[in-house]
Structure formats: C-alpha cells, structure tokens
Motif scaffolding. Sequence first.
Motif, PDB file in Angstrom:
ATOM      1  N   GLY A   1       9.251 -42.566 -39.575  1.00 25.31           N
ATOM      2  CA  GLY A   1       8.817 -43.290 -40.748  1.00 25.31           C
ATOM      3  C   GLY A   1       8.549 -42.418 -41.946  1.00 25.31           C
ATOM      4  O   GLY A   1       8.407 -42.901 -43.043  1.00 25.31           O
ATOM      5  N   GLY A   2       8.458 -41.132 -41.764  1.00 24.30           N
ATOM      6  CA  GLY A   2       8.278 -40.270 -42.916  1.00 24.30           C
ATOM      7  C   GLY A   2       9.604 -40.079 -43.622  1.00 24.30           C
ATOM      8  O   GLY A   2      10.648 -40.469 -43.134  1.00 24.30           O
ATOM      9  N   ARG A   3       9.579 -39.431 -44.756  1.00 24.04           N
ATOM     10  CA  ARG A   3      10.827 -39.215 -45.466  1.00 24.04           C
ATOM     11  C   ARG A   3      11.608 -38.093 -44.834  1.00 24.04           C
ATOM     12  O   ARG A   3      12.814 -38.050 -44.918  1.00 24.04           O
ATOM     13  CB  ARG A   3      10.557 -38.915 -46.933  1.00 24.04           C
ATOM     14  CG  ARG A   3      10.009 -40.117 -47.657  1.00 24.04           C
ATOM     15  CD  ARG A   3       9.813 -39.830 -49.105  1.00 24.04           C
ATOM     16  NE  ARG A   3      11.103 -39.738 -49.781  1.00 24.04           N
ATOM     17  CZ  ARG A   3      11.246 -39.925 -51.074  1.00 24.04           C
ATOM     18  NH1 ARG A   3      10.216 -40.245 -51.822  1.00 24.04           N
ATOM     19  NH2 ARG A   3      12.428 -39.811 -51.633  1.00 24.04           N
TER      20      ARG A   3
ATOM     21  N   MET B   1      21.570 -45.735 -31.729  1.00 25.49           N
ATOM     22  CA  MET B   1      22.102 -46.863 -32.495  1.00 25.49           C
ATOM     23  C   MET B   1      23.550 -47.143 -32.110  1.00 25.49           C
ATOM     24  O   MET B   1      23.996 -48.287 -32.084  1.00 25.49           O
ATOM     25  CB  MET B   1      21.980 -46.583 -33.992  1.00 25.49           C
ATOM     26  CG  MET B   1      20.549 -46.610 -34.497  1.00 25.49           C
ATOM     27  SD  MET B   1      19.756 -48.242 -34.328  1.00 25.49           S
ATOM     28  CE  MET B   1      20.334 -49.029 -35.830  1.00 25.49           C
TER      29      MET B   1
ATOM     30  N   SER C   1      12.567 -39.030 -36.264  1.00 31.13           N
ATOM     31  CA  SER C   1      11.533 -39.056 -37.287  1.00 31.13           C
ATOM     32  C   SER C   1      10.934 -40.446 -37.291  1.00 31.13           C
ATOM     33  O   SER C   1      11.619 -41.424 -37.037  1.00 31.13           O
ATOM     34  CB  SER C   1      12.118 -38.724 -38.646  1.00 31.13           C
ATOM     35  OG  SER C   1      13.021 -39.704 -39.038  1.00 31.13           O
TER      36      SER C   1
ATOM     37  N   HIS D   1      17.149 -45.755 -40.188  1.00 31.41           N
ATOM     38  CA  HIS D   1      17.991 -45.596 -38.999  1.00 31.41           C
ATOM     39  C   HIS D   1      17.175 -44.979 -37.857  1.00 31.41           C
ATOM     40  O   HIS D   1      17.212 -45.436 -36.714  1.00 31.41           O
ATOM     41  CB  HIS D   1      19.155 -44.680 -39.378  1.00 31.41           C
ATOM     42  CG  HIS D   1      20.300 -44.710 -38.431  1.00 31.41           C
ATOM     43  ND1 HIS D   1      20.376 -43.865 -37.363  1.00 31.41           N
ATOM     44  CD2 HIS D   1      21.414 -45.472 -38.383  1.00 31.41           C
ATOM     45  CE1 HIS D   1      21.493 -44.099 -36.707  1.00 31.41           C
ATOM     46  NE2 HIS D   1      22.148 -45.076 -37.305  1.00 31.41           N
TER      47      HIS D   1
ATOM     48  N   GLU E   1      18.935 -41.552 -48.226  1.00 33.44           N
ATOM     49  CA  GLU E   1      17.754 -41.003 -47.553  1.00 33.44           C
ATOM     50  C   GLU E   1      16.953 -42.139 -46.911  1.00 33.44           C
ATOM     51  O   GLU E   1      16.465 -42.022 -45.776  1.00 33.44           O
ATOM     52  CB  GLU E   1      16.889 -40.247 -48.562  1.00 33.44           C
ATOM     53  CG  GLU E   1      15.789 -39.441 -47.907  1.00 33.44           C
ATOM     54  CD  GLU E   1      14.934 -38.678 -48.916  1.00 33.44           C
ATOM     55  OE1 GLU E   1      13.908 -38.111 -48.493  1.00 33.44           O
ATOM     56  OE2 GLU E   1      15.279 -38.672 -50.106  1.00 33.44           O
TER      57      GLU E   1
ATOM     58  N   ASP F   1      22.047 -35.609 -42.520  1.00 33.01           N
ATOM     59  CA  ASP F   1      21.554 -36.543 -43.541  1.00 33.01           C
ATOM     60  C   ASP F   1      21.754 -37.997 -43.130  1.00 33.01           C
ATOM     61  O   ASP F   1      21.301 -38.915 -43.808  1.00 33.01           O
ATOM     62  CB  ASP F   1      22.188 -36.261 -44.915  1.00 33.01           C
ATOM     63  CG  ASP F   1      23.691 -36.506 -44.916  1.00 33.01           C
ATOM     64  OD1 ASP F   1      24.241 -36.826 -43.852  1.00 33.01           O
ATOM     65  OD2 ASP F   1      24.302 -36.372 -45.994  1.00 33.01           O
ATOM     66  N   ARG F   2      22.407 -38.205 -42.011  1.00 35.16           N
ATOM     67  CA  ARG F   2      22.551 -39.576 -41.499  1.00 35.16           C
ATOM     68  C   ARG F   2      21.417 -39.934 -40.556  1.00 35.16           C
ATOM     69  O   ARG F   2      21.380 -41.024 -40.015  1.00 35.16           O
ATOM     70  CB  ARG F   2      23.898 -39.723 -40.777  1.00 35.16           C
ATOM     71  CG  ARG F   2      25.081 -39.595 -41.725  1.00 35.16           C
ATOM     72  CD  ARG F   2      26.371 -39.437 -40.983  1.00 35.16           C
ATOM     73  NE  ARG F   2      26.656 -40.591 -40.145  1.00 35.16           N
ATOM     74  CZ  ARG F   2      27.712 -40.667 -39.354  1.00 35.16           C
ATOM     75  NH1 ARG F   2      28.562 -39.675 -39.286  1.00 35.16           N
ATOM     76  NH2 ARG F   2      27.916 -41.733 -38.623  1.00 35.16           N
ATOM     77  N   GLY F   3      20.477 -39.016 -40.370  1.00 36.72           N
ATOM     78  CA  GLY F   3      19.358 -39.280 -39.466  1.00 36.72           C
ATOM     79  C   GLY F   3      19.433 -38.347 -38.274  1.00 36.72           C
ATOM     80  O   GLY F   3      20.325 -37.505 -38.169  1.00 36.72           O
TER      81      GLY F   3
ATOM     82  N   VAL G   1      13.509 -36.073 -42.250  1.00 35.24           N
ATOM     83  CA  VAL G   1      14.314 -36.448 -41.098  1.00 35.24           C
ATOM     84  C   VAL G   1      14.620 -35.193 -40.310  1.00 35.24           C
ATOM     85  O   VAL G   1      15.016 -34.193 -40.872  1.00 35.24           O
ATOM     86  CB  VAL G   1      15.624 -37.106 -41.559  1.00 35.24           C
ATOM     87  CG1 VAL G   1      16.515 -37.368 -40.370  1.00 35.24           C
ATOM     88  CG2 VAL G   1      15.313 -38.390 -42.293  1.00 35.24           C
TER      89      VAL G   1
ATOM     90  N   ALA H   1      18.748 -43.276 -43.813  1.00 34.69           N
ATOM     91  CA  ALA H   1      18.581 -42.333 -42.688  1.00 34.69           C
ATOM     92  C   ALA H   1      17.203 -42.501 -42.049  1.00 34.69           C
ATOM     93  O   ALA H   1      17.075 -42.516 -40.813  1.00 34.69           O
ATOM     94  CB  ALA H   1      18.774 -40.902 -43.182  1.00 34.69           C
ATOM     95  N   ALA H   2      16.170 -42.657 -42.876  1.00 35.14           N
ATOM     96  CA  ALA H   2      14.811 -42.833 -42.343  1.00 35.14           C
ATOM     97  C   ALA H   2      14.709 -44.159 -41.578  1.00 35.14           C
ATOM     98  O   ALA H   2      14.116 -44.236 -40.502  1.00 35.14           O
ATOM     99  CB  ALA H   2      13.798 -42.791 -43.474  1.00 35.14           C
TER     100      ALA H   2
END
Lengths: 251, 207
Positions: B9-11, B97, B7, A45, A39, B87-89, B13, A42-43
């Motif tokens: 910076g928050g948790r 990226m 997202s 990333h 997690e 879940d990978r962003g 995504v 991911a954040a």
Amino acid sequence: MDFDALRGQCELYLLNALDPAEREEIDRLIASRDAQAREAMAAAHDLVAQLALAAEPMKPPALLRSQLLNRIRQESPAPPKPTSILSWSGWAVAAALLVGVLLLTSDRSELHLASQRAQEELTRLRDEIRVQRKVLAVLMARDSRTIRLATGTPEAPQMRAYWSQPEGLILTGSGIAVPPAGRTLQLWVVPKQGNPISAGVFRPLGDGRVLLITESNAPIAGAAALAVSEEPEGGSPQPTTKPAWVGALGD
Amino acid sequence: MMLMMLSSGGRAVGPPPGKDSAETRWAGYVAAAARGDQAALAALYDETSPLVFGTIHRILMNQADSEEVTLDVYTQIWRSAGEYTPDRGAVAGWILMLARSRALDRFRSRQRRAGQETVLDDLSPLRAAGDQPDEIAALEQQRRMMRAALDTLAPEQKQAIELSFFGGLSHTELADALGQPLGTVKTRIRLGMTKLRQLLSAGKEVQ
C-alpha cells in the motif's frame, strides 16, 4: 485526481469493479505512459495480488516440476531435434532407453538418476503427443472450420484459426508483433447475439509465432466471428480495445 | 524481511534498500530466466509454486485443472520473463496476478461448459491445507497479516472482495449475485480495499 484516489481507482480496475467509462480513463492514463498512473497501478497491483495470500498455500505434485522443466526445455534454443513430429518409434526408443537403463546400470544412485531422466523424457514425449493429437483432431474433425483473421491492413500478418466443436479451437500465426509490457492478446468468440466470450489469452513467441490451443465451448453455430484484441496482462472479461484481428465465420 | 515481498500500500514498490529479500532473489531468478536459465526458473518454481498452486486451487477447487493452470502460468513466466520490469510491481505480485488471471480464465471456460452459475458457497470458505510446505513458511507472517486484515473488514466488504478476487466476478455480476445495488457493491469493495491498504501499511511500519 491525487495519487491515493488514483491508486484506489486502479485497485478497482484490477478487481473489475469500475464502470466502462472509468475503465477507459485508466486505460487512457496507462497508455499515455503517465508516470503517476503507472506508479499507482504498480502499487495497486501489489496490494490486490496480496489477496492471494488469503488462500492456503499448497504444494503441487512433484511430477508437475519435471513436466514444467520438460516443457521449457522444448521451448529453449536447444539443439534441433531430428524431427518435430513424434512417431510411435519415439515411444519405442524412449521405452527401450528406460528398460536398458534399468538393466544395465548397477549403481543405485546412477540408476535412480537415469530412471528419473528417462521418466522426464517420457513425460515430455507424452506432452508433445498430447498437443499434436489435439492439433490433428481439430484439423481432421468432420466439422472443422478454418477462419482467417485479418487486420484492416492487407500486408499485415494474419492469423488462422481451426475450430471443431467437439475437438477445440486452435489459433496460429506468424510475424505477429509482441504486445508491450503489461499487455497481452486475447482471443474472443463473437456470438451472433450477446457479448464476446473469451477463448484465452496468449503472447506470441519472441519470433512472432502463435500457437494457441483452447477448449472453447462456445457453439460454432451461434458464432459470428473470431476476434483478437490487445488487453491488459491476464486478459479482460470483455474486450477493452477494438479488436486488431477479426475473422467472420459466415454461414 | 518477507513483509516487503509484496509492497503493501505504500508508494514504494519492492524490497527495502540493502535487504536481501526474497523479492530481490525472485527478481534475480526472473532476470536469469529471461536469459534462458532453466535452473533459475526451477528455483523460482520451487519457492513460489505453493503460493501459486494454492491460489489457483482456491479459485478452481479442482486438482487436475489446478495442475494444468499452474504449468501454464510458469510456462508463461518463462516466455515473458524478459518483459518483467520492477516498475510493474513486485515479482510476487506479477506472478500471483498472472496465476489468478489464468485460473479465472479456466474457471469461466468450465462454467460455460457446464452451463453453471457461480456458486457463491464454493468461493467463500478459506480452504484448509494439510500440507504446509517449508518453502513458504517464511511467508506465514505476511499471510497472517493479510488474513487478520481481511477479518477486520465488515463481513459484506470481505465477501465482496473475496468474490471479486477469487470468483472473478465484476461489480455488475456481484450486484446480481448478492442482490445489492451496483453502487453498494462498488462502495464495499472500495472501502474494504482502502482499509486493507491502511492496515497492511500500518502493520509494515510496526515490523
């Protein structure tokens, strides 16, 4: 390590700003499928990716879109083509098609559409020729070397590289397992002295085939081996895992 | 709406629940592309290629190379669409990226060929683009936030982060290039990223 600290480490990881030991710790956490680590990654990333927004958006040339569509059409499970090797007759047919279409189609919109399709086909054929010429040039070069890359397990699938200094480096393989999500394979030129040099990242196709054509400029004479390692998505500046395939060049 | 495309910076995504965000649309394109839908990839390309091409061009500063790398990026998206999971962003983060990685790969290859050292001056300025495509106009607010956030950083923090992201320099290479101790460079990046995260999170809440 709490979540915020871990996310901060992940951001530095993605920006290649961690020491080797710190990188290994993050690699270990990700590989262990630690939920918090994944997690946090991911954040991180997403935040690091946002740095791209500092660049000005630029519209790519229109032709690029048709080149892309032609390319993926080739890779799609489409009806088989009559031949995989393009001959000059292919060009003639395509050109005749274009001319014929231009002469025979009277409706302007149809003419435009048909012309566009023919142009796309020509672009696709050009791309195909470019790839095949590259492969031929490497294979037929006077200095072409063949390097077999093997794992430690005799029955495991091997890869084969063909390398010519002026023409380039080609890596082929079949039956190669696709790495897990978020991971990729990376080809390295291992010099006799100094650090490995990346020669490109790649993923096998769904059926395990590999065809990587790169422009490696590392000198063959100074190379001791080629190696392939599994790396985080997008590749690494230096190998972060032990190479799974290695092939020595010899003298 | 567009602020949640990446997202910040928050948790959490991904897009906020219930919102028909671009992120949701792009995730749909990727899922469809994974099933072999070429039109979906074309749509994804239409909406994201200005961002991708701009990022790649910022790194390579070369039109022909940028075009080739952009083609490679979308080809790779086509091949690996089935492997993308939320879940990978965010999708946008995944694509950008990927674009950065491929561009840096080309950049390093070009450097080796030319036997050149990194020229910091070439990497620092933000390049102005005359053609602002309509497709990414909706991203303008998010872009303004990021650029404003970057501008609030101490100059040395901004420089370290930009050279790291667009120049692909490791902290060791940065330390050499900037003539600063390794720890100093690392601290600049760490503090800068922390501040960026806070600023962007705050900006998101304001929205």
